[in-house]
Design an enzyme around this catalytic site. Structure first.
Site, PDB file in Angstrom:
ATOM      1  N   SER A   1      25.234  83.627  31.145  1.00  0.00           N
ATOM      2  CA  SER A   1      25.579  82.960  32.404  1.00  0.00           C
ATOM      3  C   SER A   1      26.950  83.373  32.940  1.00  0.00           C
ATOM      4  O   SER A   1      27.185  83.296  34.150  1.00  0.00           O
ATOM      5  CB  SER A   1      25.539  81.436  32.223  1.00  0.00           C
TER       6      SER A   1
ATOM      7  N   ASP B   1      32.908  72.230  34.703  1.00  0.00           N
ATOM      8  CA  ASP B   1      32.336  72.116  33.366  1.00  0.00           C
ATOM      9  C   ASP B   1      33.251  72.673  32.287  1.00  0.00           C
ATOM     10  O   ASP B   1      33.005  72.503  31.093  1.00  0.00           O
ATOM     11  CB  ASP B   1      30.963  72.788  33.292  1.00  0.00           C
TER      12      ASP B   1
ATOM     13  N   HIS C   1      32.455  77.815  32.814  1.00  0.00           N
ATOM     14  CA  HIS C   1      32.144  78.958  33.668  1.00  0.00           C
ATOM     15  C   HIS C   1      33.268  79.221  34.666  1.00  0.00           C
ATOM     16  O   HIS C   1      33.766  78.289  35.296  1.00  0.00           O
ATOM     17  CB  HIS C   1      30.826  78.726  34.408  1.00  0.00           C
TER      18      HIS C   1
END
Length: 243
Positions: free
Chosen positions: A66, A215, A218
Site C-alpha cells: 500500500s 492512520d 501511510h
C-alpha cells in the site's frame, strides 16, 4: 534513527492488527477495486502513467504494497508517479512507470506476480516489500528467500533491480527484529554489484506526523514526494547508465 524507525513500525502494526485481515491497511475498497482478500491475490491491473505520446521507451516497475500503491492519495500523488514526473521534468520524457503496489501484499505475494511485470520495455524493477510479512506470519528466512527469488528472476531477464529496505515491528521481539533488519543487509551483500540498495524506504518519513496520514502508517502526498526524492537519484543513475 533506527529506534525512531522501529517505534513507527511498531505503532503501524498495532493499528493494522486491529483491522480485519481482509483489508490490511484499514482501507475499504473503492468501487473500482476487487473485494477479494489481500492474501488471495490475482494479477492486478498495472497502470502505466500517461505519456505525452502515449508510449514509454523505458519502463520502471514498482513491486510493492500500500505504500507503493499510494493508499489515501490520488494516483498521480503516489511516489512512483512522482518519480515519473521527476524524470520528465529532467528531460527524460520516454521514461514511464508501472505502479504494481497492492494493499496488504507480502514478499510471497510479490513473488507470485513479479514475472508478469517484466514486460519488454521494463528496464528497472523496484522491490519495496516486507512491511506486511510479519503480520502474515512469514519468518525472516522466508522474507529473504522470497526477495532473493524475485531478484534472481529479474536479473535473469536482464532487468536492473533496486531493493528498498524495511524494518520489523518491535513487539515481535528483538530476535525477529534483528533478523528482519539483517535480511536486507544480507541481500545487499549477496547481490553486491548486481543490484542497487536503498536501506529504508521510509527514511525521513517514518515517525514524522507531518508526513503521514491520520492512520500514522501511510505517507501524505508530501511524504510520498520525500520517498520519490530518496529513490530518484539511484533510478536516474541506472537510467543514464543504460542509455
Amino acid at each position: 534513527m533506527r529506534l525512531r524507525r522501529l517505534a513507527f513500525v511498531a505503532a503501524a502494526l498495532a493499528i493494522v492488527s486491529a483491522c480485519s485481515l481482509r483489508y490490511v491497511s484499514c482501507r475499504l475498497p473503492t468501487n473500482n477495486e476487487s473485494q477479494q482478500p489481500a492474501d488471495a491475490l490475482s494479477a492486478p491491473d498495472l497502470p502505466l502513467a500517461a505519456q505525452p505520446d502515449g508510449q514509454a521507451s523505458l519502463l520502471i516497475a514498482f513491486l510493492g504494497d500500500s505504500l507503493t500503491a499510494g493508499y489515501g492519495l490520488d494516483f498521480n500523488q503516489a511516489y512512483p508517479s512522482v518519480i515519473e514526473q521527476m524524470f520528465h521534468d529532467d528531460g527524460y520524457g520516454g521514461v514511464g512507470v508501472i505502479n504494481a503496489g497492492v494493499t496488504g501484499d507480502t514478499t510471497a505475494g510479490g513473488l507470485r506476480r513479479a514475472e508478469q511485470l517484466l514486460q519488454p520495455n521494463v528496464r528497472v524493477l523496484v522491490v519495496a516489500l516486507g512491511g506486511n510479512d510479519a503480520l502474515r506470519g512469514l519468518t525472516a528466512k522466508q522474507t529473504h528467500d522470497n526477495l532473493a527469488a524475485i531478484i534472481d528472476g529479474t536479473l535473469q531477464r536482464n532487468v536492473a533491480v533496486v531493493l528498498a529496505g524495511m524494518e520489523a515491528p518491535t513487539n515481535l521481539g528483538a530476535d525477529y527484529q534483528t533478523a528482519f533488519h539483517n535480511v536486507f543487509l544480507q541481500l545487499d551483500r549477496e547481490y553486491q554489484g548486481s543490484i542497487a540498495f536503498v536501506p529504508f524506504l521510509l527514511e525521513g518519513v517514518a515517525g514524522n506526523p507531518a508526513l503521514n496520514q491520520a492512520d500514522g502508517i501511510h505517507p501524505t502526498a508530501e511524504g510520498a514526494r520525500r520517498i520519490a526524492q530518496l529513490l530518484y537519484p539511484t533510478l536516474r543513475r541506472i537510467v543514464e547508465q543504460g542509455q
